[in-house]
Design a protein around this motif. Sequence first.
Motif, PDB file in Angstrom:
ATOM      1  N   GLY A 186      10.637   0.066  -9.468  1.00 48.86           N
ATOM      2  CA  GLY A 186      10.926   0.861  -8.271  1.00 48.86           C
ATOM      3  C   GLY A 186      10.367   2.254  -8.529  1.00 48.86           C
ATOM      4  N   ASN A 187       9.256   2.580  -7.879  1.00 46.96           N
ATOM      5  CA  ASN A 187       8.582   3.868  -8.163  1.00 46.96           C
ATOM      6  C   ASN A 187       9.078   4.974  -7.224  1.00 46.96           C
ATOM      7  N   LYS A 188       8.677   6.199  -7.525  1.00 41.40           N
ATOM      8  CA  LYS A 188       9.025   7.437  -6.795  1.00 41.40           C
ATOM      9  C   LYS A 188      10.495   7.795  -7.007  1.00 41.40           C
ATOM     10  N   ALA A 189      10.997   7.543  -8.209  1.00 43.95           N
ATOM     11  CA  ALA A 189      12.396   7.821  -8.535  1.00 43.95           C
ATOM     12  C   ALA A 189      12.707   9.317  -8.465  1.00 43.95           C
ATOM     13  N   ASP A 190      11.672  10.138  -8.448  1.00 45.05           N
ATOM     14  CA  ASP A 190      11.889  11.595  -8.319  1.00 45.05           C
ATOM     15  C   ASP A 190      12.311  11.988  -6.901  1.00 45.05           C
ATOM     16  N   GLU A 191      12.098  11.073  -5.923  1.00 43.93           N
ATOM     17  CA  GLU A 191      12.389  11.365  -4.511  1.00 43.93           C
ATOM     18  C   GLU A 191      13.809  10.922  -4.160  1.00 43.93           C
ATOM     19  N   GLU A 192      14.785  11.365  -4.927  1.00 41.48           N
ATOM     20  CA  GLU A 192      16.166  10.914  -4.766  1.00 41.48           C
ATOM     21  C   GLU A 192      16.704  11.174  -3.352  1.00 41.48           C
ATOM     22  N   SER A 244       0.837  -1.195   0.000  1.00 42.54           N
ATOM     23  CA  SER A 244       0.000   0.000   0.000  1.00 42.54           C
ATOM     24  C   SER A 244       0.881   1.257   0.000  1.00 42.54           C
ATOM     25  N   GLY A 245       0.570   2.192  -0.877  1.00 47.28           N
ATOM     26  CA  GLY A 245       1.277   3.481  -0.891  1.00 47.28           C
ATOM     27  C   GLY A 245       2.484   3.550  -1.800  1.00 47.28           C
ATOM     28  N   VAL A 246       2.823   2.453  -2.498  1.00 43.09           N
ATOM     29  CA  VAL A 246       4.009   2.494  -3.375  1.00 43.09           C
ATOM     30  C   VAL A 246       3.742   3.279  -4.667  1.00 43.09           C
ATOM     31  N   GLY A 247       2.451   3.505  -4.957  1.00 40.41           N
ATOM     32  CA  GLY A 247       2.107   4.318  -6.130  1.00 40.41           C
ATOM     33  C   GLY A 247       1.484   3.544  -7.283  1.00 40.41           C
ATOM     34  N   LYS A 248       0.842   2.422  -7.006  1.00 43.28           N
ATOM     35  CA  LYS A 248       0.248   1.589  -8.066  1.00 43.28           C
ATOM     36  C   LYS A 248      -0.839   2.353  -8.835  1.00 43.28           C
ATOM     37  N   THR A 249      -1.746   2.982  -8.075  1.00 42.79           N
ATOM     38  CA  THR A 249      -2.834   3.722  -8.730  1.00 42.79           C
ATOM     39  C   THR A 249      -2.276   4.887  -9.535  1.00 42.79           C
ATOM     40  N   CYS A 250      -1.282   5.569  -8.978  1.00 43.33           N
ATOM     41  CA  CYS A 250      -0.689   6.709  -9.683  1.00 43.33           C
ATOM     42  C   CYS A 250      -0.005   6.271 -10.982  1.00 43.33           C
ATOM     43  N   LEU A 251       0.676   5.128 -10.946  1.00 43.40           N
ATOM     44  CA  LEU A 251       1.324   4.615 -12.163  1.00 43.40           C
ATOM     45  C   LEU A 251       0.277   4.369 -13.246  1.00 43.40           C
ATOM     46  N   ASP A 300      -5.692  -2.646 -11.095  1.00 43.90           N
ATOM     47  CA  ASP A 300      -4.990  -2.019  -9.980  1.00 43.90           C
ATOM     48  C   ASP A 300      -5.504  -2.677  -8.700  1.00 43.90           C
ATOM     49  N   THR A 301      -4.607  -3.182  -7.879  1.00 39.02           N
ATOM     50  CA  THR A 301      -5.042  -3.905  -6.677  1.00 39.02           C
ATOM     51  C   THR A 301      -4.743  -3.107  -5.406  1.00 39.02           C
ATOM     52  N   ALA A 302      -5.481  -3.398  -4.358  1.00 35.50           N
ATOM     53  CA  ALA A 302      -5.214  -2.787  -3.060  1.00 35.50           C
ATOM     54  C   ALA A 302      -3.984  -3.447  -2.459  1.00 35.50           C
ATOM     55  N   THR A 311      10.790   4.211 -11.910  1.00 36.26           N
ATOM     56  CA  THR A 311       9.778   5.075 -12.532  1.00 36.26           C
ATOM     57  C   THR A 311       9.430   6.244 -11.612  1.00 36.26           C
ATOM     58  N   SER A 312       8.771   7.215 -12.206  1.00 43.63           N
ATOM     59  CA  SER A 312       8.130   8.253 -11.395  1.00 43.63           C
ATOM     60  C   SER A 312       6.791   8.591 -12.043  1.00 43.63           C
ATOM     61  N   ALA A 313       5.739   8.338 -11.283  1.00 44.47           N
ATOM     62  CA  ALA A 313       4.406   8.708 -11.780  1.00 44.47           C
ATOM     63  C   ALA A 313       4.271  10.221 -11.714  1.00 44.47           C
ATOM     64  N   CYS A 314       5.093  10.833 -10.874  1.00 43.23           N
ATOM     65  CA  CYS A 314       5.054  12.273 -10.695  1.00 43.23           C
ATOM     66  C   CYS A 314       5.673  12.992 -11.906  1.00 43.23           C
ATOM     67  N   THR A 315       6.828  12.532 -12.349  1.00 47.70           N
ATOM     68  CA  THR A 315       7.503  13.213 -13.478  1.00 47.70           C
ATOM     69  C   THR A 315       7.289  12.478 -14.807  1.00 47.70           C
ATOM     70  N   SER A 339      -1.607  13.746  -5.944  1.00 52.38           N
ATOM     71  CA  SER A 339      -0.611  13.758  -4.862  1.00 52.38           C
ATOM     72  C   SER A 339      -1.166  13.207  -3.542  1.00 52.38           C
ATOM     73  N   SER A 340      -2.465  12.975  -3.470  1.00 54.28           N
ATOM     74  CA  SER A 340      -2.989  12.403  -2.219  1.00 54.28           C
ATOM     75  C   SER A 340      -3.120  10.879  -2.340  1.00 54.28           C
ATOM     76  N   HIS A 341      -3.042  10.222  -1.191  1.00 50.46           N
ATOM     77  CA  HIS A 341      -3.134   8.758  -1.188  1.00 50.46           C
ATOM     78  C   HIS A 341      -4.543   8.323  -0.788  1.00 50.46           C
ATOM     79  N   ILE A 342      -5.290   7.879  -1.776  1.00 50.96           N
ATOM     80  CA  ILE A 342      -6.617   7.320  -1.475  1.00 50.96           C
ATOM     81  C   ILE A 342      -6.497   5.834  -1.745  1.00 50.96           C
ATOM     82  N   SER A 343      -6.478   5.032  -0.682  1.00 52.91           N
ATOM     83  CA  SER A 343      -6.233   3.596  -0.832  1.00 52.91           C
ATOM     84  C   SER A 343      -7.290   2.921  -1.714  1.00 52.91           C
TER      85      SER A 343
END
Length: 212
Positions: free
Chosen positions: A120-126, A17-24, A63-65, A150-154, A35-39
């Motif tokens: 490996g997500n959130k690569a923007d958070e170096e 949970s929270g790794v960014g599956k939905t965002c990807l 997309d799974t929980a 990856t980065s779903a953000c960038t 940017s918000s986490h809605i499980s």
Amino acid sequence: MAKQYDVLVRLLILGDSGVGKTCLLCKFTDNEFNSSHISTIGVDFKMRTLQVDGIKVRLQIWDTAGQERYQTITKQYYRRSQGIILVYDITSSSSFQHILKWASDVDEFAPDKVQRILVGNKADEEQMRKVPKEQGSKLAKTYGMEFFETSACTNCNINESFIQLTQQVLQAHKKEMDACLGSTNLYLDMTSLGGEQDKQDSDANSLKPCTC
Ligand SMILES: Nc1nc2c(ncn2[C@@H]2O[C@H](COP(=O)(O)OP(=O)(O)OP(=O)(O)O)[C@@H](O)[C@H]2O)c(=O)[nH]1
């Protein structure tokens, strides 16, 4: 009337949970980032149609929980997937360690032929990084998987990851595909090869450019 697609492929996204599956997924299908986490509750899916290696592929992406309490539900979706994305968060060591557990669940519940990649997500958070890139790469190698940070953000490596997995699935099902595409006008529903077809569907989206 022109065919809307040649093959239907089902992909599944797994990880804590929270790794960014939905965002990807939202980045890939709608070019959106939240940017918000809605499980996610249970499972959800989105569609996108794209051309891969000259084949019009309709991707149905589940997309799974990540939360433990939904595992009984989510495991029911492994069986009918042709491709699985295992996701961890580069800023979370535990999400990386848990990849072993996700991979072992895949071995147990998914079809033998299922294709997998490691992300490996959130690569923007170096500055917050806890998992070195080499560690991700090494684990992927151990499992014989392709690896992307990856980065779903960038929007870094999002299209690349989904396309790589789709290519692997097409390659793994080449025989069935050649037989079907060469001889008839029918759609090849790979998802129906292993079970029932889904009743729901949604509009296809066109391929959006990668800005990495
Ligand atoms: N910086 C950064 N944050 C991200 C990225 N991807 C997702 N996030 C954030 O991480 C949080 C969780 O993202 P979700 O996509 O909801 O996570 P999930 O894996 O679907 O979570 P569950 O549904 O609970 O399993 C949100 O606050 C997102 O904005 C990314 O690439 N970079």
